[in-house]
Design a protein around this motif. Structure first.
Motif, short mmCIF file in Angstrom:
data_model
loop_
_atom_site.label_atom_id
_atom_site.label_comp_id
_atom_site.label_asym_id
_atom_site.label_seq_id
_atom_site.Cartn_x
_atom_site.Cartn_y
_atom_site.Cartn_z
N LEU A 139 -53.55 -21.30 37.34
CA LEU A 139 -54.90 -20.89 36.95
C LEU A 139 -54.87 -20.35 35.53
O LEU A 139 -54.13 -19.41 35.22
CB LEU A 139 -55.42 -19.81 37.91
N TYR A 140 -55.70 -20.94 34.65
CA TYR A 140 -55.81 -20.50 33.26
C TYR A 140 -57.08 -19.70 33.09
O TYR A 140 -58.17 -20.13 33.50
CB TYR A 140 -55.82 -21.69 32.31
N THR A 141 -56.97 -18.52 32.46
CA THR A 141 -58.12 -17.65 32.26
C THR A 141 -58.23 -17.26 30.79
O THR A 141 -57.25 -16.89 30.16
CB THR A 141 -58.00 -16.36 33.10
N ASN A 142 -59.43 -17.37 30.26
CA ASN A 142 -59.73 -16.90 28.92
C ASN A 142 -60.73 -15.75 29.03
O ASN A 142 -61.73 -15.84 29.75
CB ASN A 142 -60.34 -18.01 28.07
N ARG A 143 -60.45 -14.64 28.34
CA ARG A 143 -61.35 -13.48 28.38
C ARG A 143 -62.02 -13.30 27.03
O ARG A 143 -61.36 -13.35 25.98
CB ARG A 143 -60.58 -12.22 28.74
N SER A 144 -63.32 -13.08 27.07
CA SER A 144 -64.11 -12.81 25.87
C SER A 144 -64.78 -11.45 26.00
O SER A 144 -65.09 -11.00 27.11
CB SER A 144 -65.18 -13.89 25.67
N LYS A 145 -65.03 -10.82 24.87
CA LYS A 145 -65.76 -9.56 24.83
C LYS A 145 -67.06 -9.77 24.07
O LYS A 145 -67.09 -10.50 23.07
CB LYS A 145 -64.93 -8.48 24.13
N ILE A 146 -68.12 -9.15 24.55
CA ILE A 146 -69.41 -9.21 23.87
C ILE A 146 -69.83 -7.80 23.50
O ILE A 146 -69.93 -6.91 24.36
CB ILE A 146 -70.49 -9.86 24.76
N GLU A 147 -70.04 -7.58 22.22
CA GLU A 147 -70.52 -6.29 21.71
C GLU A 147 -71.60 -6.58 20.67
O GLU A 147 -71.32 -7.22 19.65
CB GLU A 147 -69.39 -5.48 21.07
N THR A 148 -72.83 -6.13 20.90
CA THR A 148 -73.92 -6.41 19.96
C THR A 148 -74.56 -5.11 19.47
O THR A 148 -74.43 -4.05 20.11
CB THR A 148 -75.00 -7.28 20.62
N ALA A 149 -75.26 -5.23 18.36
CA ALA A 149 -75.94 -4.07 17.78
C ALA A 149 -77.05 -3.55 18.69
O ALA A 149 -77.45 -2.38 18.61
CB ALA A 149 -76.52 -4.45 16.41
N SER A 150 -77.56 -4.42 19.56
CA SER A 150 -78.64 -4.01 20.45
C SER A 150 -78.15 -3.21 21.66
O SER A 150 -78.95 -2.79 22.49
CB SER A 150 -79.40 -5.24 20.94
N GLY A 151 -76.82 -3.02 21.77
CA GLY A 151 -76.30 -2.20 22.86
C GLY A 151 -75.63 -2.96 23.98
O GLY A 151 -75.21 -2.36 24.97
N CYS A 152 -75.54 -4.27 23.85
CA CYS A 152 -74.86 -5.06 24.88
C CYS A 152 -73.35 -4.85 24.77
O CYS A 152 -72.77 -4.94 23.69
CB CYS A 152 -75.20 -6.53 24.72
N SER A 153 -72.69 -4.62 25.91
CA SER A 153 -71.24 -4.52 25.98
C SER A 153 -70.79 -5.16 27.29
O SER A 153 -71.16 -4.69 28.37
CB SER A 153 -70.78 -3.05 25.92
N ALA A 154 -70.01 -6.26 27.18
CA ALA A 154 -69.64 -7.01 28.39
C ALA A 154 -68.29 -7.68 28.23
O ALA A 154 -67.79 -7.89 27.12
CB ALA A 154 -70.71 -8.05 28.71
#
Length: 362
Positions: A139-154
């Motif tokens: 199983l291959y997994t890629n992880r991404s991070k989301i951080e935006t100026a509007s306050g999104c963090s995921a």
């Protein structure tokens, strides 16, 4: 069965064991990945440059190099536009499917099929975080991070797998959690871009519906036969239709699973089937997996992977670096061949012996 306990080693020993293995790095890995990495059962990296040298995954029937791009990376890393990359990158290969006549002017090679689970993500504030290949399950997994100026963090994971037990089945899971804000991102199907397959196939891609469900279909036939006697090869691929974008929030996590089935005329008993017949057979098999949960399918895959890899009879204890090197080699051998391709029962598999690979040309 042999158990190798490694207490110390010389630089020469490590050079011999690891010369063909991309050594991974621990720094920056997600905390929940560390135990898996330190056990020697996974290679992983939090460095974007290393992740771009992504592994090839497969089950002996199909295989593809994941990527080539795993989300945006540092600005100093040059990434060519999608249309200017090597046309072979991002596509999938299937056993015994070749294109090109066997001569100097049109050399035969493994034909490049669409790889429908080979995706990458894009969106505001989205960046690569880490990638991991589990050497035990494939199983291959890629992880991404989301951080935006509007306050999104995921955090968003994309995981893909060529199922070992069900050789026609491909799995893709997209799951994520947000700690704050409303987050969104797009899905780019790099493995489905026209330039990936145009040199080898006359392909068509369309959407079909059945019993209220939508499916993405790829079907095509190679352009050139390998020999005067082999004829052309046809392929039918059917997948659950994938959305082009997703959103998630702190109160609404994301977890979706897509399944694909690949059928070819190279499979036993399907030599005379047309493209449409292959698509019908793929759709029927895909529908048959609708009641199988992702967890159940992963367990079936792991059981089969362990049974196959166990034929090698090699276990490393005492040093995770050496274990990763050896497990990487065993994984790439195991994931590249299948016993049933030549009628051998699994108990007689010699896939982990180099002379078998040379003799069989696998």
């Amino acid at each position: 069965k042999a158990t190798v306990s490694v207490l110390y080693w010389t630089p020469q020993t490590m050079s011999t064991l690891c010369s063909a293995v991309l050594l991974s790095t621990l720094g920056g890995l997600p905390s929940e990945w560390v135990a898996e990495y330190e056990s020697g059962n996974a290679v992983a990296s939090a460095e974007f440059s290393a992740a771009r040298d992504a592994p090839t995954i497969g089950n002996g029937f199909v295989g593809w190099r994941v990527g080539p791009y795993i989300g945006p990376g540092p600005a100093d890393i040059d990434i060519p536009p999608l249309g200017q990359q090597d046309p072979r990158v991002g596509g999938m290969h299937a056993a015994l499917i070749y294109n090109g006549y066997h001569n100097a002017s049109t050399p035969s090679h493994r034909a490049h099929l669409p790889a429908p689970t080979n995706i990458w993500l894009s969106g505001e504030g989205l960046n690569f975080a880490a990638s991991k290949l589990n050497l035990e399950s494939g199983l291959y997994t890629n992880r991404s991070k989301i951080e935006t100026a509007s306050g999104c963090s995921a955090t968003v994971d994309t995981s893909q797998l060529a199922h070992r037990q069900h050789m026609n089945l491909l799995l893709l899971r997209i799951n994520g959690t947000a700690s704050s804000g409303q987050c969104s991102f797009g899905v780019n199907a790099i493995g489905q871009l026209p330039h990936v397959v145009a040199t080898d196939f006359k392909f068509q891609n369309y959407t079909m519906s059945q019993s209220g469900s939508n499916y993405s279909v790829f079907q095509g036939t190679t352009l050139l036969a390998e020999t005067n006697y082999s004829g052309l090869s046809s392929v039918g691929i059917v997948c659950n239709e994938m959305a082009s974008s997703f959103s998630l929030s702190s109160t609404k996590p994301l977890d979706v699973v897509y399944k694909c089935v690949v059928k070819t005329t190279a499979e036993s008993g399907q030599g005379g089937m047309s493209e449409n017949e292959l698509v019908s057979a793929a759709l029927k098999q895909l529908v048959g997996f609708e009641n199988s949960t992702y967890v159940d399918l992963l367990e079936q895959n792991l059981e089969e992977m362990r049974a196959t890899a166990g034929l090698g009879g090699i276990e490393v204890t005492g040093n995770a670096t050496v274990a990763r090197a050896l497990n990487s080699s065993l994984y790439y051998l195991t994931s590249s061949v299948r016993g049933e391709c030549d009628g051998r029962p699994r108990s007689q598999l010699l896939t982990l012996l180099p002379h078998f690979i040379r003799e069989r040309g696998s």
